[in-house]
Write a protein that holds these residues in place. Structure first.
Motif, PDB file in Angstrom:
ATOM      1  N   ALA A   1      -2.624 -13.694 -31.662  1.00  0.00           N
ATOM      2  CA  ALA A   1      -2.675 -12.464 -31.302  1.00  0.00           C
ATOM      3  C   ALA A   1      -3.332 -12.175 -32.315  1.00  0.00           C
ATOM      4  O   ALA A   1      -2.280 -12.145 -33.715  1.00  0.00           O
ATOM      5  N   TYR A   2      -4.358 -10.675 -31.754  1.00  0.00           N
ATOM      6  CA  TYR A   2      -4.544 -10.392 -32.520  1.00  0.00           C
ATOM      7  C   TYR A   2      -4.223  -8.940 -32.752  1.00  0.00           C
ATOM      8  O   TYR A   2      -3.699  -7.873 -32.209  1.00  0.00           O
ATOM      9  N   ILE A   3      -4.102  -8.602 -33.759  1.00  0.00           N
ATOM     10  CA  ILE A   3      -2.979  -7.586 -34.787  1.00  0.00           C
ATOM     11  C   ILE A   3      -4.408  -6.261 -34.717  1.00  0.00           C
ATOM     12  O   ILE A   3      -3.901  -5.443 -34.426  1.00  0.00           O
TER      13      ILE A   3
ATOM     14  N   ILE B   1      -4.493 -11.441 -37.871  1.00  0.00           N
ATOM     15  CA  ILE B   1      -4.167 -12.168 -37.094  1.00  0.00           C
ATOM     16  C   ILE B   1      -3.089 -12.725 -36.599  1.00  0.00           C
ATOM     17  O   ILE B   1      -2.619 -13.704 -37.414  1.00  0.00           O
ATOM     18  N   ALA B   2      -2.069 -12.810 -35.651  1.00  0.00           N
ATOM     19  CA  ALA B   2      -0.703 -13.327 -36.195  1.00  0.00           C
ATOM     20  C   ALA B   2      -1.321 -15.093 -35.230  1.00  0.00           C
ATOM     21  O   ALA B   2      -1.644 -14.969 -34.120  1.00  0.00           O
ATOM     22  N   ARG B   3      -0.553 -15.205 -35.709  1.00  0.00           N
ATOM     23  CA  ARG B   3      -0.730 -16.856 -35.005  1.00  0.00           C
ATOM     24  C   ARG B   3       0.696 -18.064 -35.166  1.00  0.00           C
ATOM     25  O   ARG B   3       1.708 -17.644 -36.425  1.00  0.00           O
TER      26      ARG B   3
ATOM     27  N   ASN C   1       3.619  -4.413 -31.942  1.00  0.00           N
ATOM     28  CA  ASN C   1       3.691  -5.379 -31.494  1.00  0.00           C
ATOM     29  C   ASN C   1       2.489  -6.537 -30.564  1.00  0.00           C
ATOM     30  O   ASN C   1       1.306  -6.262 -30.643  1.00  0.00           O
ATOM     31  N   VAL C   2       3.039  -7.523 -30.712  1.00  0.00           N
ATOM     32  CA  VAL C   2       2.367  -8.942 -30.276  1.00  0.00           C
ATOM     33  C   VAL C   2       3.013  -9.813 -29.531  1.00  0.00           C
ATOM     34  O   VAL C   2       4.233  -9.825 -29.265  1.00  0.00           O
ATOM     35  N   THR C   3       2.301 -10.314 -28.385  1.00  0.00           N
ATOM     36  CA  THR C   3       2.664 -11.716 -27.222  1.00  0.00           C
ATOM     37  C   THR C   3       1.919 -12.739 -27.555  1.00  0.00           C
ATOM     38  O   THR C   3       1.332 -12.802 -27.272  1.00  0.00           O
ATOM     39  N   PHE C   4       3.432 -13.829 -27.650  1.00  0.00           N
ATOM     40  CA  PHE C   4       2.590 -15.097 -26.910  1.00  0.00           C
ATOM     41  C   PHE C   4       2.792 -14.993 -26.172  1.00  0.00           C
ATOM     42  O   PHE C   4       4.338 -15.542 -25.747  1.00  0.00           O
TER      43      PHE C   4
END
Length: 344
Positions: free
Chosen positions: A258-260, A242-244, A270-273
């Motif tokens: 954002a869950y990876i 999980i990216a935070r 790729n993740v989006t905030f």
């Protein structure tokens, strides 16, 4: 095997180490010298405890020293043919036995890699007798780079010290009951140097970097988007990743995580905030810290080192409200003027 190793080390020390004589006491005349003892310290070093560390660690290495050197040989250089000379010969022999002791040991630790930094200065041990282990270890602080690849890293411990080279003796007289009277001693020392390898191991683990990011927003924007591509540059798989974000004013968010999922070594995702920007935000480039929380192969939860995301904040877009109001006022004024003309 031990004998072969010992002979090899002795040969290396004899042929490669520079020695310079440093007299500690020089008498006005040459004293008697009954013995020649040959030997020198052979110091061995080892890290106390585990030598395996993680990327980014800041640790203190405790290094123990052992003096494995000693007396290699000795021979008589002068005949003791009187009771006084025999007493002097015996006294000198006792003192010559210290030939393998090291004194004033100074240790300097150097790294052979830019990924490991030695942050401590020289360490000193007063003396180390033959066959003895240092009572207190040398301590060096090292910093391992946040993204150091897993593997072995060699540190070099440079040791400088002195050891006894020769002893000369003399006395004013000798008494059968009291022994030597007015006994004098002159000792000379030489300098020795050894460079010893110390190996540390950086453990295999997941590690991350930002491959690309897109975060271009304006002051007052409520629906800003940050797109980030993370890559696992480590050696192990990261599960349940999980990216935070770690947000600060002028940023707020209703979705700062954002869950990876699973991120294998070498894999990118790729993740989006979603981020909002205060209207009073100063237009400039900001750096927001992000981190990845994940589970390793042992089931332990780990939080990565912080990785900065550059965010460009531009000035708020021009408002058309004031021009519209001005236009309305002008139109109303013109209408009023025309209406008055018609009535007139």
């Amino acid at each position: 095997m031990r004998i072969a190793t010992f002979c090899f080390v002795v040969t290396i020390i004899i042929t490669t180490l520079p020695f310079t004589t440093a007299q500690t006491y020089i008498p006005s005349e040459i004293l008697d010298d009954y013995w020649a003892f040959y030997g020198y310290p052979i110091i061995e070093a080892g890290i106390i405890g585990a030598n395996q560390f993680e990327k980014g660690d800041n640790v203190t290495l405790r290094v123990s020293l052992v003096n494995a050197g000693g007396r290699i040989n000795f021979e008589s250089t002068k005949v003791a043919d009187t009771p006084m000379k025999k007493a002097l010969s015996t006294a000198e022999a006792r003192l010559e036995w210290d030939v393998g002791n090291a004194t004033g040991i100074t240790g300097t630790l150097r790294s052979t890699s830019d990924l490991v930094e030695v942050k401590s200065g020289d360490q000193v041990i007063d003396s180390l007798a033959m066959t003895r282990k240092s009572e207190d270890p040398m301590e060096f602080v090292i910093k391992i780079d946040d993204h150091a690849p897993a593997g072995e890293y060699v540190l070099q411990l440079n040791l400088n010290y002195q050891y006894q080279n020769n002893v000369q003796v003399d006395a004013e007289g000798w008494d059968p009951d009291l022994g030597l009277k007015g006994f004098r001693v002159a000792k000379s020392f030489v300098s020795g140097n050894q460079t010893l390898p110390l190996t540390i191991v950086v453990k295999q683990m997941a590690d991350f970097e930002i491959v690309s990011s897109n975060a271009d927003m304006r002051a007052g924007q409520k629906d800003g988007t940050i797109e980030v591509v993370y890559k696992n540059i480590g050696e192990k798989t990261a599960n349940n990743s999980i990216a935070r974000l770690s947000l600060f004013k002028p940023f707020t968010s209703t979705r700062d995580q954002a869950y990876i999922g699973t991120l294998n070594p070498g894999e990118e995702k790729n993740v989006t905030f979603k981020v909002a920007v205060d209207a009073e935000a100063t237009p400039k480039t900001y750096g927001i810290n992000s981190e990845i929380k994940y589970t390793d192969i042992d089931g332990d939860t780990i939080i990565s080192e912080s990785i900065k995301i550059p965010i460009s904040v531009n000035a708020a877009g021009a408002s058309y409200m004031i021009p519209v109001l001005i236009l309305l006022i002008l139109l109303m004024a013109a209408g009023s003027y025309i209406h008055k003309r018609k009535k007139a």
